[in-house]
Design an enzyme around this catalytic site. Structure first.
Site, PDB file in Angstrom:
ATOM      1  N   TYR A 251       3.385  -1.907 -11.353  1.00  0.00           N
ATOM      2  CA  TYR A 251       3.648  -1.152 -10.116  1.00  0.00           C
ATOM      3  C   TYR A 251       4.809  -1.793  -9.352  1.00  0.00           C
ATOM      4  O   TYR A 251       5.761  -1.112  -8.971  1.00  0.00           O
ATOM      5  CB  TYR A 251       2.374  -1.127  -9.263  1.00  0.00           C
ATOM      6  CG  TYR A 251       2.466  -0.215  -8.054  1.00  0.00           C
ATOM      7  CD1 TYR A 251       2.302   1.158  -8.180  1.00  0.00           C
ATOM      8  CD2 TYR A 251       2.701  -0.724  -6.780  1.00  0.00           C
ATOM      9  CE1 TYR A 251       2.374   2.002  -7.077  1.00  0.00           C
ATOM     10  CE2 TYR A 251       2.781   0.102  -5.667  1.00  0.00           C
ATOM     11  CZ  TYR A 251       2.611   1.469  -5.825  1.00  0.00           C
ATOM     12  OH  TYR A 251       2.690   2.303  -4.729  1.00  0.00           O
TER      13      TYR A 251
ATOM     14  N   LYS B 282       8.562  -0.136  -8.746  1.00  0.00           N
ATOM     15  CA  LYS B 282       9.085   0.151  -7.402  1.00  0.00           C
ATOM     16  C   LYS B 282      10.332  -0.697  -7.114  1.00  0.00           C
ATOM     17  O   LYS B 282      11.273  -0.206  -6.487  1.00  0.00           O
ATOM     18  CB  LYS B 282       7.996  -0.088  -6.349  1.00  0.00           C
ATOM     19  CG  LYS B 282       6.769   0.833  -6.497  1.00  0.00           C
ATOM     20  CD  LYS B 282       7.096   2.300  -6.309  1.00  0.00           C
ATOM     21  CE  LYS B 282       5.851   3.178  -6.296  1.00  0.00           C
ATOM     22  NZ  LYS B 282       6.123   4.601  -6.056  1.00  0.00           N
TER      23      LYS B 282
END
Ligand code: NAD
Length: 264
Positions: free
Chosen positions: A160, A164
């Site tokens: 994650y 990002k």
């Protein structure tokens, strides 16, 4: 009086089919300011939010699309133009955040699923939107919902955070190429929002750190200068600003919406 900055404009919001998600809040806010919205999400999730926008007097259509499939993303972009005549704003909001594990337990499939949706899916959306916006030759806005995890590391969230952080590089690169077409490309970086996948993360982090969800949220509020976690409205307002004419000279940015929690 509601400001109507987006009358006559068409916006696509990916991952906007869940009633309490950030995408639905963004879609609903842009619609309230006059935009025609294409609500898009995985199969089976698309009709509710578009139906409620129309019920409130707004304009919307629904289109199912898995953003990790490039052909489906191109079909979504084509739908916006065929159904609504043009494209002005594209919000890459779809994301996967509920695959969280200690580092040594992460499988290849776990890693690929998150990267495929959050980073590659955003790239597909950016590319499909840019193709239409360049052809239209009237400028445009591309906005990605990144995260505080685009700036800082969080445990149990390797893919994650990597996905990002990757969006920071993606907007910096794409903004250089698209600037001459009057197209801006930016990220919005919310801190923890307690709806959507944030609600799932509350439970996970609370359990991993031996706290109740209430304790976990109270600790979070205490370290945030503005004294509370983020709301979906905070993010929707930032997206609307970046989508507006007022933001015409802002590009390649990753804008924190974190109540001061994220300082860089
Ligand atoms: N909630 C938070 O605390 C928070 C904080 C920062 C950033 N974000 C980001 O905001 C975005 C929205 O998250 P949310 O909190 O509203 O969670 P959510 O789970 O409610 O929303 C994510 C949406 O993406 C959709 N989606 C997942 N995989 C998809 C795919 N392959 N194709 C199309 N759609 C897909 C889901 O169906 C869902 O509607 C995500 O990108 C997330 O990373 C969330």
């Amino acid at each position: 009086m509601t400001i109507r900055r987006f009358d006559g404009r068409v916006a696509v919001v990916t991952g906007s089919g869940r009633a309490n998600g950030l995408g639905a809040a963004i879609a609903t806010h842009l619609a309230a300011e006059g935009a025609t919205i294409v609500v898009s999400d995985l199969d089976g999730d698309v009709d509710g939010v578009s139906g409620s926008i129309v019920a409130e007097g707004g304009k919307a259509s629904a289109f199912a699309c898995d953003v990790s499939d490039r052909d489906q993303v191109r079909a979504l972009a084509a739908h916006a133009v065929e159904c609504h005549g043009r494209l002005d704003i594209w919000v890459n909001n779809a994301g996967v955040g509920n695959i969280m594990k200690p580092l040594l337990e992460v499988s290849v499939d776990d890693w690929k699923r998150v990267i495929d949706v959050n980073l590659t899916g955003t790239f597909f959306g950016l590319q499909a939107a840019a193709e239409i916006l360049v052809r239209q030759a009237e400028g445009g806005r591309i906005i990605n919902i990144a995260s505080q995890a685009a700036k800082s590391g969080f445990p149990f969230a390797q893919a994650y955070c990597s996905s990002k952080h990757g969006l920071v590089g993606l907007v910096r690169s794409a903004a250089i190429e698209l600037g001459k077409h009057g197209i801006t490309v930016n990220n919005v970086c919310p801190n923890h929002v307690t709806t959507g996948l944030g609600a799932w993360q509350n439970e996970y982090f609370a359990g991993m750190t031996g706290r109740t969800v209430e304790q976990y949220l109270a600790d979070m509020a205490a370290r945030i200068p503005m004294g509370r976690p983020g709301s979906s409205r905070d993010t929707a307002l930032a997206v609307a600003f970046l989508a507006s004419d007022e933001a015409h000279y802002i590009t390649a940015e990753s804008l924190n919406v974190s109540g001061g929690e994220e300082p860089h």
